[in-house]
Design an enzyme around this catalytic site. Sequence first.
Site, PDB file in Angstrom:
ATOM      1  CG  ASP A  92      -8.270   0.753   3.558  1.00  0.00           C
ATOM      2  OD1 ASP A  92      -9.140  -0.050   3.177  1.00  0.00           O
ATOM      3  OD2 ASP A  92      -7.048   0.503   3.503  1.00  0.00           O
TER       4      ASP A  92
ATOM      5  CE  LYS B  35      -4.205  -1.727   2.231  1.00  0.00           C
ATOM      6  NZ  LYS B  35      -5.169  -1.561   3.315  1.00  0.00           N
TER       7      LYS B  35
HETATM    8  P1  NAP Z   1       0.330  -3.007  10.090  1.00  0.00           P
HETATM    9  O1  NAP Z   1       0.599  -1.852   9.187  1.00  0.00           O
HETATM   10  O2  NAP Z   1       1.274  -4.132  10.149  1.00  0.00           O
HETATM   11  O3  NAP Z   1       0.184  -2.385  11.576  1.00  0.00           O
HETATM   12  C1  NAP Z   1       0.014  -3.208  12.680  1.00  0.00           C
HETATM   13  C2  NAP Z   1      -0.216  -2.356  13.956  1.00  0.00           C
HETATM   14  O4  NAP Z   1      -0.546  -3.253  14.995  1.00  0.00           O
HETATM   15  C3  NAP Z   1       1.011  -1.590  14.428  1.00  0.00           C
HETATM   16  O5  NAP Z   1       0.578  -0.399  15.029  1.00  0.00           O
HETATM   17  C4  NAP Z   1       1.623  -2.535  15.450  1.00  0.00           C
HETATM   18  O6  NAP Z   1       2.297  -1.878  16.509  1.00  0.00           O
HETATM   19  C5  NAP Z   1       0.402  -3.174  16.046  1.00  0.00           C
HETATM   20  N1  NAP Z   1       0.685  -4.514  16.527  1.00  0.00           N
HETATM   21  C6  NAP Z   1       1.033  -5.590  15.781  1.00  0.00           C
HETATM   22  N2  NAP Z   1       1.200  -6.665  16.578  1.00  0.00           N
HETATM   23  C7  NAP Z   1       0.979  -6.248  17.842  1.00  0.00           C
HETATM   24  C8  NAP Z   1       1.005  -6.886  19.119  1.00  0.00           C
HETATM   25  N3  NAP Z   1       1.296  -8.192  19.238  1.00  0.00           N
HETATM   26  N4  NAP Z   1       0.687  -6.157  20.208  1.00  0.00           N
HETATM   27  C9  NAP Z   1       0.385  -4.848  20.104  1.00  0.00           C
HETATM   28  N5  NAP Z   1       0.359  -4.177  18.930  1.00  0.00           N
HETATM   29  C10 NAP Z   1       0.646  -4.877  17.815  1.00  0.00           C
HETATM   30  O7  NAP Z   1      -1.089  -3.658   9.786  1.00  0.00           O
HETATM   31  P2  NAP Z   1      -2.365  -2.937   9.128  1.00  0.00           P
HETATM   32  O8  NAP Z   1      -2.308  -3.046   7.647  1.00  0.00           O
HETATM   33  O9  NAP Z   1      -2.489  -1.585   9.732  1.00  0.00           O
HETATM   34  O10 NAP Z   1      -3.558  -3.905   9.588  1.00  0.00           O
HETATM   35  C11 NAP Z   1      -3.998  -3.926  10.935  1.00  0.00           C
HETATM   36  C12 NAP Z   1      -5.263  -4.772  11.060  1.00  0.00           C
HETATM   37  O11 NAP Z   1      -6.349  -4.128  10.393  1.00  0.00           O
HETATM   38  C13 NAP Z   1      -5.146  -6.159  10.417  1.00  0.00           C
HETATM   39  O12 NAP Z   1      -5.789  -7.081  11.243  1.00  0.00           O
HETATM   40  C14 NAP Z   1      -5.905  -6.013   9.105  1.00  0.00           C
HETATM   41  O13 NAP Z   1      -6.454  -7.233   8.672  1.00  0.00           O
HETATM   42  C15 NAP Z   1      -6.996  -5.040   9.513  1.00  0.00           C
HETATM   43  N6  NAP Z   1      -7.556  -4.287   8.380  1.00  0.00           N
HETATM   44  C16 NAP Z   1      -8.884  -4.409   8.129  1.00  0.00           C
HETATM   45  C17 NAP Z   1      -9.447  -3.704   7.088  1.00  0.00           C
HETATM   46  C18 NAP Z   1     -10.934  -3.830   6.823  1.00  0.00           C
HETATM   47  O14 NAP Z   1     -11.392  -3.450   5.732  1.00  0.00           O
HETATM   48  N7  NAP Z   1     -11.708  -4.314   7.753  1.00  0.00           N
HETATM   49  C19 NAP Z   1      -8.669  -2.856   6.277  1.00  0.00           C
HETATM   50  C20 NAP Z   1      -7.301  -2.751   6.568  1.00  0.00           C
HETATM   51  C21 NAP Z   1      -6.761  -3.483   7.632  1.00  0.00           C
HETATM   52  P3  NAP Z   1       3.845  -1.373  16.397  1.00  0.00           P
HETATM   53  O15 NAP Z   1       3.793  -0.102  15.585  1.00  0.00           O
HETATM   54  O16 NAP Z   1       4.203  -1.134  17.814  1.00  0.00           O
HETATM   55  O17 NAP Z   1       4.609  -2.487  15.731  1.00  0.00           O
END
Ligand code: NAP
Length: 299
Positions: free
Chosen positions: A118, A82
């Site tokens: 999004d 992205k």
């Molecule tokens: P990402 O860019 O990898 O970001 C992950 C975030 O979660 C970071 O802030 C990270 O913290 C935190 N994190 C990861 N593992 C953690 C843990 N064990 N404990 C505490 N914090 C943790 O991922 P993303 O693309 O933003 O996606 C996040 C979620 O949203 C996913 O589950 C995805 O499937 C969902 N999502 C859903 C939609 C929808 O349409 N419903 C759209 C987009 C995303 P740090 O910065 O400290 O590493």
Amino acid sequence: MSTRDDELLQATSGVTSRLRVGLIGDPVAHSFSPRMQQAAFDALKIQASYELWHTPAQQLVERVRSLCEKDCLGANVTIPHKQAVLPLLDKVDPLAARIGAVNTIVRRDKYLHGSNTDAPGLLNALHEHGLGKLQSDGKISLREYTVVLLGAGGAARAAAFAVAEAGVERLVILNRHLERAQLLGEEVQQYYDGPLFSLSDPSLLVSHPASIIINATPVGMHGDISPLLADVLARFDQDTFVYDMIYNPVQTYLLSQAHTMGLRTANGLSMLLHQGALSFSLWTNQSAPLEVMRAALAR
Ligand code: NAP
């Protein structure tokens, strides 16, 4: 009528070969987007196929270049590309540039245009769950709400800019790594003059009336773990709404805890639906058949 409209018209009347649109990411096999988007194309009798385009990082440039082909409407982009696609596009809309992430690419003649659906998709989802007010300009206002955003990654960035633009009363960004929350907070604060707090310690959270807690971390996708401990969640008022962007599993541990406490909850399926509907409209210049897409997701 533009060349794109011509192509769409010809495709719908069967004059040209089938149009293509697809999902660029790695992995992509798990995605719910094909069934939702294909149902929409079929319902509107648009001769187009929504494909899965598994794309490792080293093939991203070539894949994006292929979107300029005449039969291609554009693409969705997912993890981990992205951010990386931005410099490969001819134009990126201001919201997507601010967020620093594109999830929708549209081919307009020879040019590739990037957007982020999004962010408005999340707002449309929250509104569908009864939050905020639809204004006369078609935008959703979240004035009077406090948003507690869990995470500072890609999805959280879209959420932060979306709720800031919707005029929330207060924004709290809670992230495991404080620096990341602070950095996002500083970026959002350039466009938002309300109070904004960045935290890494959930025990510092305080409840405000009309809070919306949004989980934008993957915590809860696997097993009974929650990004917020029950005693922290229990501090929130009864009018708090808990939104988990995760939709698989349907009910995360966070949502089941919140539900047990009597709080209103929803999972991320509604955001998936609304971001997809907005992408569909960008590719086709037509209103998305929302109920068809919702039904396809429910199957
Ligand atoms: P990402 O860019 O990898 O970001 C992950 C975030 O979660 C970071 O802030 C990270 O913290 C935190 N994190 C990861 N593992 C953690 C843990 N064990 N404990 C505490 N914090 C943790 O991922 P993303 O693309 O933003 O996606 C996040 C979620 O949203 C996913 O589950 C995805 O499937 C969902 N999502 C859903 C939609 C929808 O349409 N419903 C759209 C987009 C995303 P740090 O910065 O400290 O590493």
